[in-house]
Design a protein around this motif. Structure first.
Motif, PDB file in Angstrom:
ATOM      1  N   ARG A   6       0.854  -1.191   0.000  1.00 42.99           N
ATOM      2  CA  ARG A   6       0.000   0.000   0.000  1.00 42.99           C
ATOM      3  C   ARG A   6       0.890   1.241   0.000  1.00 42.99           C
ATOM      4  O   ARG A   6       1.036   1.920   1.014  1.00 42.99           O
ATOM      5  N   ASN A   7       1.435   1.537  -1.161  1.00 46.19           N
ATOM      6  CA  ASN A   7       2.317   2.704  -1.297  1.00 46.19           C
ATOM      7  C   ASN A   7       1.597   3.994  -0.958  1.00 46.19           C
ATOM      8  O   ASN A   7       2.191   4.920  -0.416  1.00 46.19           O
ATOM      9  N   SER A  32       4.880  -3.898  14.215  1.00 47.12           N
ATOM     10  CA  SER A  32       5.017  -4.939  13.187  1.00 47.12           C
ATOM     11  C   SER A  32       3.674  -5.224  12.510  1.00 47.12           C
ATOM     12  O   SER A  32       3.628  -5.513  11.322  1.00 47.12           O
ATOM     13  N   TYR A  33       2.588  -5.129  13.284  1.00 53.22           N
ATOM     14  CA  TYR A  33       1.263  -5.323  12.696  1.00 53.22           C
ATOM     15  C   TYR A  33       0.959  -4.189  11.717  1.00 53.22           C
ATOM     16  O   TYR A  33       0.469  -4.425  10.611  1.00 53.22           O
ATOM     17  N   TYR A  34       1.271  -2.946  12.116  1.00 54.56           N
ATOM     18  CA  TYR A  34       1.053  -1.829  11.200  1.00 54.56           C
ATOM     19  C   TYR A  34       1.902  -2.006   9.942  1.00 54.56           C
ATOM     20  O   TYR A  34       1.439  -1.765   8.823  1.00 54.56           O
ATOM     21  N   SER A  35       3.122  -2.439  10.111  1.00 55.93           N
ATOM     22  CA  SER A  35       4.011  -2.651   8.975  1.00 55.93           C
ATOM     23  C   SER A  35       3.401  -3.647   7.991  1.00 55.93           C
ATOM     24  O   SER A  35       3.497  -3.473   6.774  1.00 55.93           O
ATOM     25  N   ARG A  42      -1.508  -7.729   5.601  1.00 53.32           N
ATOM     26  CA  ARG A  42      -2.671  -7.798   6.473  1.00 53.32           C
ATOM     27  C   ARG A  42      -3.706  -6.753   6.056  1.00 53.32           C
ATOM     28  O   ARG A  42      -3.357  -5.667   5.591  1.00 53.32           O
ATOM     29  N   VAL A  43      -4.966  -7.099   6.265  1.00 55.85           N
ATOM     30  CA  VAL A  43      -6.073  -6.172   6.057  1.00 55.85           C
ATOM     31  C   VAL A  43      -6.567  -5.780   7.447  1.00 55.85           C
ATOM     32  O   VAL A  43      -6.876  -6.658   8.254  1.00 55.85           O
ATOM     33  N   PRO A  44      -6.634  -4.500   7.734  1.00 49.45           N
ATOM     34  CA  PRO A  44      -7.075  -4.101   9.074  1.00 49.45           C
ATOM     35  C   PRO A  44      -8.558  -4.380   9.288  1.00 49.45           C
ATOM     36  O   PRO A  44      -9.336  -4.412   8.332  1.00 49.45           O
ATOM     37  N   VAL A  62     -11.182   2.709   1.060  1.00 49.28           N
ATOM     38  CA  VAL A  62     -10.051   2.320   0.222  1.00 49.28           C
ATOM     39  C   VAL A  62      -9.646   0.867   0.496  1.00 49.28           C
ATOM     40  O   VAL A  62      -9.354   0.113  -0.428  1.00 49.28           O
ATOM     41  N   PHE A  63      -9.659   0.465   1.749  1.00 48.97           N
ATOM     42  CA  PHE A  63      -9.315  -0.922   2.076  1.00 48.97           C
ATOM     43  C   PHE A  63     -10.331  -1.888   1.462  1.00 48.97           C
ATOM     44  O   PHE A  63      -9.960  -2.952   0.967  1.00 48.97           O
ATOM     45  N   GLU A  64     -11.602  -1.523   1.477  1.00 51.46           N
ATOM     46  CA  GLU A  64     -12.633  -2.363   0.885  1.00 51.46           C
ATOM     47  C   GLU A  64     -12.505  -2.417  -0.632  1.00 51.46           C
ATOM     48  O   GLU A  64     -12.747  -3.455  -1.246  1.00 51.46           O
TER      49      GLU A  64
END
Length: 190
Positions: A6-7, A32-35, A42-44, A62-64
């Motif tokens: 996700r640039n 590390s989770y955010y990374s 990972r998808v939040p 945007v994630f959806e």
């Protein structure tokens, strides 16, 4: 998910002056989770996505959109989809013209990318949508590197999950100029 980095998220974070560790602390998760979220591994959760969107000022959808089948259907279409903030700066863009890198446009206004009558008209349209808080559709011509393109542009106001206006979204479909040719067809006899 294809695990695409996700640039756009990384760029928004850096524009706001945050490290990954600071973002993680502010949304109460491990760095590390955010990374892994930023790298696309990972998808939040919906709640975490909302917290990130509030913090970095983008729309949670945007994630959806990344997971949507429409993402793949639109990938090679003549359509550009984007989100912008109240200052008319891009916060996300999908499928831009090849003159524009989708990462480098994040945080910029249209006239900072290319200052011409088309980009100025697009900015006026976006500002009008934010001011009147309703959708508007308009045809706009853009002189780009190889030719002038005409787009059918629809802009909508964007509200966050709390109902606060945070910017807008745009969907721009490239119009094809075709010459209509008349052909005579023979109707087969039965």
């Amino acid at each position: 998910m294809s695990h695409q980095k996700r640039n756009w998220l990384e760029r928004l974070r850096k524009m706001k002056g945050y490290s990954q560790e600071e973002i993680a602390y502010l949304v109460h998760i491990d760095r590390s989770y955010y990374s892994k979220i930023e790298s696309g591994v990972r998808v939040p959760s919906r709640r975490l996505a909302e917290d990130l969107a509030d913090l970095l000022n983008f729309h949670v959808s945007v994630f959806e959109l990344e997971e949507s089948p429409f993402h793949f259907a639109l990938q090679d279409s003549p359509m550009v989809i984007a989100h912008f903030d109240l200052e008319l700066r891009y916060t996300w863009i999908f499928n831009p013209h090849t003159d524009f890198d989708p990462v480098s446009v994040i945080g910029k206004r249209d006239v900072e990318l290319e200052n011409n009558e088309g980009t100025r008209e697009l900015m006026r349209l976006k500002q009008e949508v934010i001011t009147v808080r309703t959708s508007i559709r308009r045809k706009i011509s853009f002189p780009l590197s190889d030719q002038t393109y005409e787009y059918d542009v629809t802009c909508h106001p964007l509200f966050n999950h709390k109902g606060k206006l945070i910017g807008g979204s745009s969907a721009s479909t490239q119009l094809i100029k075709e010459e209509v040719q008349t052909k005579d067809y023979e109707i087969p006899s039965c």
